[in-house]
Write a protein that holds these residues in place. Structure first.
Motif, PDB file in Angstrom:
ATOM      1  N   GLY A  39      -3.261  47.022 -40.944  1.00 14.30           N
ATOM      2  CA  GLY A  39      -2.957  45.718 -41.521  1.00 14.30           C
ATOM      3  C   GLY A  39      -2.185  44.836 -40.571  1.00 14.30           C
ATOM      4  O   GLY A  39      -2.421  43.626 -40.473  1.00 14.30           O
ATOM      5  N   ALA A  40      -1.247  45.444 -39.837  1.00 15.04           N
ATOM      6  CA  ALA A  40      -0.483  44.663 -38.867  1.00 15.04           C
ATOM      7  C   ALA A  40      -1.380  44.178 -37.732  1.00 15.04           C
ATOM      8  O   ALA A  40      -1.259  43.035 -37.284  1.00 15.04           O
ATOM      9  N   ALA A  41      -2.274  45.036 -37.288  1.00 15.82           N
ATOM     10  CA  ALA A  41      -3.200  44.615 -36.232  1.00 15.82           C
ATOM     11  C   ALA A  41      -4.139  43.529 -36.740  1.00 15.82           C
ATOM     12  O   ALA A  41      -4.441  42.567 -36.015  1.00 15.82           O
ATOM     13  N   GLY A  42      -4.600  43.662 -37.967  1.00 17.75           N
ATOM     14  CA  GLY A  42      -5.471  42.640 -38.543  1.00 17.75           C
ATOM     15  C   GLY A  42      -4.766  41.312 -38.701  1.00 17.75           C
ATOM     16  O   GLY A  42      -5.338  40.251 -38.458  1.00 17.75           O
ATOM     17  N   ALA A  43      -3.507  41.361 -39.117  1.00 11.62           N
ATOM     18  CA  ALA A  43      -2.743  40.118 -39.267  1.00 11.62           C
ATOM     19  C   ALA A  43      -2.441  39.494 -37.911  1.00 11.62           C
ATOM     20  O   ALA A  43      -2.418  38.270 -37.772  1.00 11.62           O
ATOM     21  N   THR A  44      -2.221  40.328 -36.907  1.00 13.09           N
ATOM     22  CA  THR A  44      -1.923  39.818 -35.566  1.00 13.09           C
ATOM     23  C   THR A  44      -3.125  39.101 -34.960  1.00 13.09           C
ATOM     24  O   THR A  44      -2.993  38.035 -34.363  1.00 13.09           O
ATOM     25  N   PHE A  45      -4.289  39.709 -35.129  1.00 12.55           N
ATOM     26  CA  PHE A  45      -5.497  39.135 -34.522  1.00 12.55           C
ATOM     27  C   PHE A  45      -6.232  38.186 -35.453  1.00 12.55           C
ATOM     28  O   PHE A  45      -7.297  37.686 -35.106  1.00 12.55           O
ATOM     29  N   GLY A  46      -5.693  37.933 -36.608  1.00 19.46           N
ATOM     30  CA  GLY A  46      -6.293  36.969 -37.518  1.00 19.46           C
ATOM     31  C   GLY A  46      -7.477  37.504 -38.300  1.00 19.46           C
ATOM     32  O   GLY A  46      -8.310  36.736 -38.755  1.00 19.46           O
ATOM     33  N   GLY A  47      -7.537  38.824 -38.485  1.00 18.02           N
ATOM     34  CA  GLY A  47      -8.643  39.413 -39.241  1.00 18.02           C
ATOM     35  C   GLY A  47      -8.257  39.583 -40.696  1.00 18.02           C
ATOM     36  O   GLY A  47      -7.623  40.559 -41.077  1.00 18.02           O
ATOM     37  N   SER A  48      -8.629  38.625 -41.521  1.00 21.60           N
ATOM     38  CA  SER A  48      -8.237  38.696 -42.933  1.00 21.60           C
ATOM     39  C   SER A  48      -8.953  39.844 -43.637  1.00 21.60           C
ATOM     40  O   SER A  48      -8.394  40.463 -44.542  1.00 21.60           O
ATOM     41  N   ARG A  49     -10.179  40.137 -43.247  1.00 25.17           N
ATOM     42  CA  ARG A  49     -10.910  41.238 -43.878  1.00 25.17           C
ATOM     43  C   ARG A  49     -10.257  42.578 -43.533  1.00 25.17           C
ATOM     44  O   ARG A  49     -10.152  43.459 -44.383  1.00 25.17           O
ATOM     45  N   MET A  50      -9.821  42.723 -42.312  1.00 21.55           N
ATOM     46  CA  MET A  50      -9.159  43.949 -41.888  1.00 21.55           C
ATOM     47  C   MET A  50      -7.830  44.123 -42.619  1.00 21.55           C
ATOM     48  O   MET A  50      -7.478  45.221 -43.048  1.00 21.55           O
ATOM     49  N   THR A  51      -7.105  43.053 -42.796  1.00 24.40           N
ATOM     50  CA  THR A  51      -5.829  43.104 -43.492  1.00 24.40           C
ATOM     51  C   THR A  51      -6.023  43.427 -44.973  1.00 24.40           C
ATOM     52  O   THR A  51      -5.293  44.251 -45.526  1.00 24.40           O
ATOM     53  N   SER A  52      -7.005  42.810 -45.596  1.00 25.64           N
ATOM     54  CA  SER A  52      -7.235  43.085 -47.019  1.00 25.64           C
ATOM     55  C   SER A  52      -7.724  44.510 -47.226  1.00 25.64           C
ATOM     56  O   SER A  52      -7.347  45.156 -48.213  1.00 25.64           O
ATOM     57  N   ALA A  53      -8.530  45.022 -46.306  1.00 24.49           N
ATOM     58  CA  ALA A  53      -8.969  46.416 -46.411  1.00 24.49           C
ATOM     59  C   ALA A  53      -7.786  47.362 -46.267  1.00 24.49           C
ATOM     60  O   ALA A  53      -7.726  48.397 -46.944  1.00 24.49           O
ATOM     61  N   ALA A  54      -6.841  47.037 -45.415  1.00 20.54           N
ATOM     62  CA  ALA A  54      -5.655  47.867 -45.237  1.00 20.54           C
ATOM     63  C   ALA A  54      -4.783  47.846 -46.486  1.00 20.54           C
ATOM     64  O   ALA A  54      -4.250  48.890 -46.895  1.00 20.54           O
ATOM     65  N   ILE A  55      -4.644  46.704 -47.121  1.00 20.25           N
ATOM     66  CA  ILE A  55      -3.846  46.620 -48.351  1.00 20.25           C
ATOM     67  C   ILE A  55      -4.498  47.429 -49.461  1.00 20.25           C
ATOM     68  O   ILE A  55      -3.831  48.179 -50.179  1.00 20.25           O
ATOM     69  N   ILE A  56      -5.814  47.313 -49.598  1.00 23.29           N
ATOM     70  CA  ILE A  56      -6.527  48.073 -50.623  1.00 23.29           C
ATOM     71  C   ILE A  56      -6.419  49.567 -50.352  1.00 23.29           C
ATOM     72  O   ILE A  56      -6.225  50.379 -51.274  1.00 23.29           O
ATOM     73  N   GLY A  57      -6.515  49.973 -49.087  1.00 20.60           N
ATOM     74  CA  GLY A  57      -6.387  51.387 -48.739  1.00 20.60           C
ATOM     75  C   GLY A  57      -5.000  51.933 -49.045  1.00 20.60           C
ATOM     76  O   GLY A  57      -4.864  53.054 -49.540  1.00 20.60           O
ATOM     77  N   ALA A  58      -3.974  51.157 -48.753  1.00 18.71           N
ATOM     78  CA  ALA A  58      -2.606  51.600 -49.043  1.00 18.71           C
ATOM     79  C   ALA A  58      -2.392  51.742 -50.546  1.00 18.71           C
ATOM     80  O   ALA A  58      -1.752  52.701 -51.007  1.00 18.71           O
ATOM     81  N   ILE A  59      -2.925  50.820 -51.332  1.00 15.66           N
ATOM     82  CA  ILE A  59      -2.807  50.917 -52.787  1.00 15.66           C
ATOM     83  C   ILE A  59      -3.565  52.140 -53.300  1.00 15.66           C
ATOM     84  O   ILE A  59      -3.099  52.847 -54.207  1.00 15.66           O
TER      85      ILE A  59
END
Length: 88
Positions: A39-59
């Motif tokens: 999620g941090a890498a996705g947020a750093t590089f501007g990948g909203s899909r990567m960040t949302s997938a990381a949030i869903i995975g953590a939940i």
């Protein structure tokens, strides 16, 4: 007659549950670390899909751990209470 066998099996089951609980905690922490870094890498590089997938995975990991520690012991307790009495 079978009381000593039941005590030995119960002791083994308690030890196995303790080991399994520790293993679940370790795997959940490693999985959560993976999703936080993803999620941090996705947020750093501007990948909203990567960040949302990381949030869903953590939940999902949180839900699985809660299921493991809240539902499975209750199911074991219910099965233990359904044990029939000895015929002799």
């Amino acid at each position: 007659m079978f009381d000593t066998v039941l005590e030995v099996i119960s002791g083994l089951a308690r030890d196995a549950w303790g080991f399994l609980a520790g293993l679940i905690i370790i795997v959940a922490l490693l999985g959560a670390l993976f999703y936080v870094l993803q999620g941090a890498a996705g947020a750093t590089f501007g990948g909203s899909r990567m960040t949302s997938a990381a949030i869903i995975g953590a939940i999902a990991i949180i839900v699985l751990v809660l299921f493991a520690f809240l539902v499975i012991p209750k199911m074991g307790e219910a099965l233990r209470n359904m044990k029939p009495s000895a015929p002799f």
